[in-house]
Each structure stands twice: as structure tokens, then as C-alpha cells.
Enzyme design. Structure first.
Site, PDB file in Angstrom:
ATOM      1  N   SER A  19       5.754   4.559  -5.057  1.00  0.00           N
ATOM      2  CA  SER A  19       5.968   3.097  -5.440  1.00  0.00           C
ATOM      3  C   SER A  19       4.781   2.308  -4.505  1.00  0.00           C
ATOM      4  O   SER A  19       4.176   2.881  -3.583  1.00  0.00           O
ATOM      5  CB  SER A  19       7.116   2.591  -4.755  1.00  0.00           C
ATOM      6  OG  SER A  19       7.269   2.711  -3.466  1.00  0.00           O
ATOM      7  N   LYS A  20       4.461   1.255  -4.852  1.00  0.00           N
ATOM      8  CA  LYS A  20       3.376   0.278  -4.330  1.00  0.00           C
ATOM      9  C   LYS A  20       3.816   0.111  -2.998  1.00  0.00           C
ATOM     10  O   LYS A  20       2.983  -0.222  -2.172  1.00  0.00           O
ATOM     11  CB  LYS A  20       3.568  -1.070  -5.088  1.00  0.00           C
ATOM     12  CG  LYS A  20       2.304  -1.133  -5.945  1.00  0.00           C
ATOM     13  CD  LYS A  20       2.153  -2.599  -6.519  1.00  0.00           C
ATOM     14  CE  LYS A  20       2.776  -2.789  -8.054  1.00  0.00           C
ATOM     15  NZ  LYS A  20       3.057  -3.814  -8.650  1.00  0.00           N
TER      16      LYS A  20
END
Ligand code: GLU
Length: 494
Positions: free
Chosen positions: A252-253
Site C-alpha cells: 500500500s501507499k
């Protein structure tokens, strides 16, 4: 067999590292099989349309040096390669399934579907379309649509039986047909869904191997059913393992940058990114970790791609980058870092203009070479360069302390005079001036009775106001005569 593979991104405005991994594995497979590598833009979800996304994607792949054999920018015999330009093709194919009774019109309104889902969820069932429109009489269904009633087209999925295939990465896989929804093929606005467009295009573009991320695995039985409904051969499938954060959650970011653009802008080399991404799920035969793109084409093997999620380790990316930088010759290194200092017009970039004006490019270049060791990126070296040329700032208290006795002042005065006596042209020989400087320091030290660590700390404190920092012989060569004498004068005056 003429191998044909494709990278089929939905243009969202940036290139995800997971997308790059998919593209790279397709590329490597195509190159080693003497096949074709196709770019197809899957832009049928109009709500996600992003202006300039395709141009950006093509620029990123240019930067990476991954070339396509067919695609919107290079053409080919199987175009158009942009799905929004192929709507008529999908509609025609959908009509075919409709006429054969393999697909049907569904007139259920969104609120009806919502109620259906809510009830199913309440009864702990997996939400699925209950197929009520599948029972509609074909003639009535046609009339309702001709009368202008809005509808979608769904695939009539077999009610019993299984769908199985052998995945090149995951082995034999079996799905029960009754767990598969009568998926929508054509939306009410006439746009195809991903499933229909993807299958029709893979068939028409003669794709032989579908190599894509594991997140698409659950779509594969739907695709196989579609191929079968059309009476087409099913391509081979290879589903690549998920990318994970170091804590093994889905990448994920939050834990790392997930766009190729972010790493490009941060100064990661394209070859490093490819090398790094190649190792996300693919296990080379030996312990090697450094692979050029050419090595990868030779060594890559789909059979050595694992099922287990691949951890995206940013530290390893940085390490790889520093390994690549270490291997570059000084000339190559400077050629690559130069765009950080200068515009393509030759003008210095604002951050570096005063340095270049004051010190000249040869000192900038020497400084760069002197400071490159151990750096992870060109940016990091550029920061070090900026730092070394900037004013020294207020001296640190320990450094002032070190210079507080008369002896130290005496030493700096002798050092100043000794260095001032060296002719200006000798300062232009960056290697030799370092040695001359050391001699002058030692002589001055002898005269006032300091040597060793004590001597060098005093010299460093006098020049930089710090007790630690870069190698002194390099520092004075980078700075040059004027700056060195200026700093010493300041220290003496203090
Ligand atoms: N358009 C899909 C994506 O964005 C393609 C998936 C596939 O390769 O089938 O990844």
C-alpha cells in the site's frame, strides 16, 4: 508457436510498481520466446479516465527502455489498441452471444439489485445476481429493449459443473460454476465490462499467454467461460504473486511509494528498478542479485516464479541503486548526474547557479567525484555537493572550544600564510593541491608543537567550524584558494 503477450493497463495517471512487474515479466517472456509484446489500453471505465495518462505511461516505459512491438503509439496489425476505440467490436460480439442464447438482457434496476444483495447478505449468502431476467422470454426481452428500456447484457453462466485450468505459476485450479455470477458483459451505456473487452481483445489480438497479477485470478473462470461461449481457444494463464509490505499486508501507499514515477523522480536508475522488480516473485537459479535487462531476458523463467507473495523491500531497492552507482566510471557518473545541475539548454539550474558561477564547473565536477562514495542516488550526491559549497554557518561550540587557546590561533595564522604562498595555478591541480596542503599543515603543526589528531581537528575546526566532516585534502581542493583563505581569516579573526 508465435508467442504474443500483452500489458493491458487501465490508465489511471501513473504506473504502479505492480503494473511494472507485470509488464516486465510479459516483456521478458516475449523477448526470450522471440514473441511479440503488445500494449493495450483498457480504458472502458470512463469514470476513471485521466487526461494524459497514456502519454505518461508511454514516457515511463521509454525511460525504462522497455519497448513494445505493437500498441497505440507504434501501431500494429491488430489495432486499434485502445479499448474505447473498439466499442463496436464488443457490441457485435455481445450480440452474437445474445443470439445464441448464451447471454441475456437484464432489466433489473440498481435499487432492485441493491435490495437483492441486502437480503442475501442478511441470510448469510454470498451476494449474487439471482438470475431472474434469465427466465424472460427472448421475444419479450427484445421488445422491451427496442422500446428503449434500459438494460445490461449478462453471461448465462452454466448452473452446474466446474471450470478448471492449469496456471503456469499456480498449477491446477478448479472453480465451481455455481459460485460464479452471471456477470455483466455490456453495461447500459453500451460500454463493455472489463471481462468482455479483455477476452474479445485477447482473442482478436491472438494473445497466447495471459501473464497478470494474482488479483485477476478470480476473473479467470469467467474469462474461460466466455472463451468457451464464443467457441475460441483459451490462452495459457500465469498469475503473478501479490506484492506485499514488509509486514506481509498487501502493498500500500502507506508503507512505500507505489508509483514508478516516484522512484524515477527520486533518482533511482531505470535499470535498477527493472532489476529490483524482476526479483519480486521470480527466483534466479543462483544467489545472484544483479541482473541487466539482457541478463534477465536470458535467465528469466516463468517456471521459477513462486506462488508466495513477494515482499517489496525498499531498503533493497536503495541498496541495489548504490551498487549500480558504485560500478559506474567517474565519467559515466558525471554524465548521468549533470542534468541535476544543468538545464538541457546548458543554463545552470537555480539551486546550483551560484555554485557554478562562483566555483566553475571543474570544481563542481571534482566535488561530485570526491563525494560520490557510498551514495544511494544521484540526488543524494547532489545534496552533498550543495552542502559542501554552502557557507559553513555558525561554528559548533566544541569547535570554538578547540580553537580557544593561543596555540591554535598561531597555528591558523601559519597555515594561512603557508597556503597563501602557494601559487594560484597550483590550486588548479585538484589532486596535487591536497598533498601540498597536508605538507603545509604538518609544517605549521611542527612550528607550534601540535600533531596528529590534535592538529587535524584544529585545522578542520578553523576551516569549517566543525570537528567532523569530509576529507580535508579533498575539501580544500573542492573549495579552492579564495574560499580556503577566506575561511581561515574568519577563524583567526574570531
Ligand atoms: N486492465 C486490467 C488491469 O488494469 C488488465 C488485467 C489483465 O491483464 O487481464 O490490470
Amino acid at each position: 508457436m508465435n508467442v504474443r503477450v500483452r500489458f493491458a493497463p487501465s490508465p489511471t495517471g501513473f504506473v504502479h510498481v505492480g503494473g511494472l512487474r507485470t509488464a516486465l515479466f510479459n516483456y521478458l517472456f516475449a523477448r526470450q520466446q522471440q514473441g511479440k509484446f503488445i500494449l493495450r489500453i483498457e480504458d472502458t471505465d470512463q469514470s476513471r479516465f485521466v487526461e494524459g495518462a497514456v502519454e505518461n505511461l508511454i514516457a515511463v516505459f521509454d525511460w525504462l527502455g522497455l519497448s513494445f512491438d505493437e500498441g497505440p503509439h507504434v501501431g500494429g496489425d491488430f489495432g486499434p489498441y485502445v479499448q474505447s476505440e473498439r466499442l463496436e467490436i464488443y457490441r457485435r460480439h455481445c450480440e452474437r452471444l445474445l443470439a445464441a442464447g448464451q447471454a441475456y438482457r437484464c432489466f433489473c434496476r440498481p435499487d432492485e439489485l441493491e435490495t437483492m444483495r441486502a437480503e442475501q447478505t442478511k441470510r448469510s449468502m454470498v451476494p449474487m445476481y439471482d438470475r431472474r431476467c434469465r427466465k424472460l422470454d427472448a421475444g419479450i426481452s427484445r421488445h422491451r429493449s427496442e422500446d428503449g428500456e434500459s438494460c445490461v447484457i449478462r453471461l448465462a453462466v452454466p448452473l452446474t459443473g466446474t471450470i478448471s485450468f492449469s496456471d503456469l505459476v499456480r498449477g491446477d485450479i478448479l472453480f465451481r460454476a455455481d459460485a460464479i455470477d452471471d456477470q455483466v458483459l455490456l453495461k447500459s451505456d453500451g460500454f463493455p465490462t472489463y471481462h468482455l473487452a479483455n477476452v474479445v481483445d485477447d482473442h482478436l489480438m491472438q494473445v497466447t499467454h495471459v501473464i497478470r497479477g494474482e488479483e485477476w485470478l478470480s476473473s479467470t473462470p469467467k474469462h474461460i467461460l466466455l472463451y468457451q461461449s464464443f467457441g475460441w481457444d483459451v490462452p495459457a494463464f500465469a498469475h503473478l504473486p501479490l506484492l506485499l509490505n514488509p509486514d506481509r499486508s498487501k502493498l500500500s501507499k502507506r508503507s512505500a511509494d507505489v508509483t514508478v514515477e516516484a522512484y524515477r523522480d527520486e533518482g533511482i536508475l531505470p535499470d535498477v528498478l527493472l532489476n529490483f522488480v524482476a526479483l519480486l516473485g521470480w527466483h534466479p537459479k543462483d544467489e545472484r542479485e544483479i541482473f541487466s535487462l539482457m541478463d534477465l531476458v536470458k535467465e528469466f523463467d516463468l517456471a521459477r516464479v513462486g506462488k508466495a507473495g513477494a515482499v517489496f523491500d525498499i531498503m533493497k531497492l536503495r541498496w541495489l541503486n548504490s551498487e549500480y552507482l558504485k560500478r559506474e566510471s567517474d565519467e559515466k557518473f558525471y554524465e548521468n548526474i549533470r542534468p541535476i545541475y544543468f538545464e538541457y539548454t546548458g543554463e545552470p539550474k537555480p539551486r546550483f547557479s551560484s555554485i557554478i558561477e562562483q566555483y566553475g564547473e571543474s570544481r563542481l565536477q571534482f566535488g561530485t567525484m570526491s563525494l560520490r562514495a557510498g551514495a544511494g542516488t544521484y540526488e543524494e550526491v547532489a545534496e552533498r555537493v550543495l552542502n559542501i559549497f554552502s557557507p559553513v554557518g555558525k561554528p559548533e561550540p566544541e569547535s570554538l572550544e578547540r580553537l580557544s587557546d593561543d596555540n591554535a590561533r598561531d597555528l591558523l595564522v601559519r597555515l594561512h600564510d603557508g597556503l597563501a604562498a602557494i601559487p594560484a595555478e597550483e590550486w588548479e591541480d585538484f589532486e596535487a593541491i591536497g598533498e601540498r596542503f597536508k605538507e603545509v599543515c604538518k609544517r605549521a603543526g611542527n612550528e607550534v608543537g601540535v600533531k596528529g589528531k590534535e592538529l587535524w581537528q584544529a585545522v578542520r575546526a578553523g576551516l569549517t567550524g566543525r570537528l567532523h566532516g569530509p576529507e580535508l585534502a579533498k575539501l580544500i581542493a573542492i573549495w579552492g584558494r579564495e574560499r580556503v583563505l577566506h575561511e581561515l581569516n574568519q577563524a583567526i579573526r574570531h
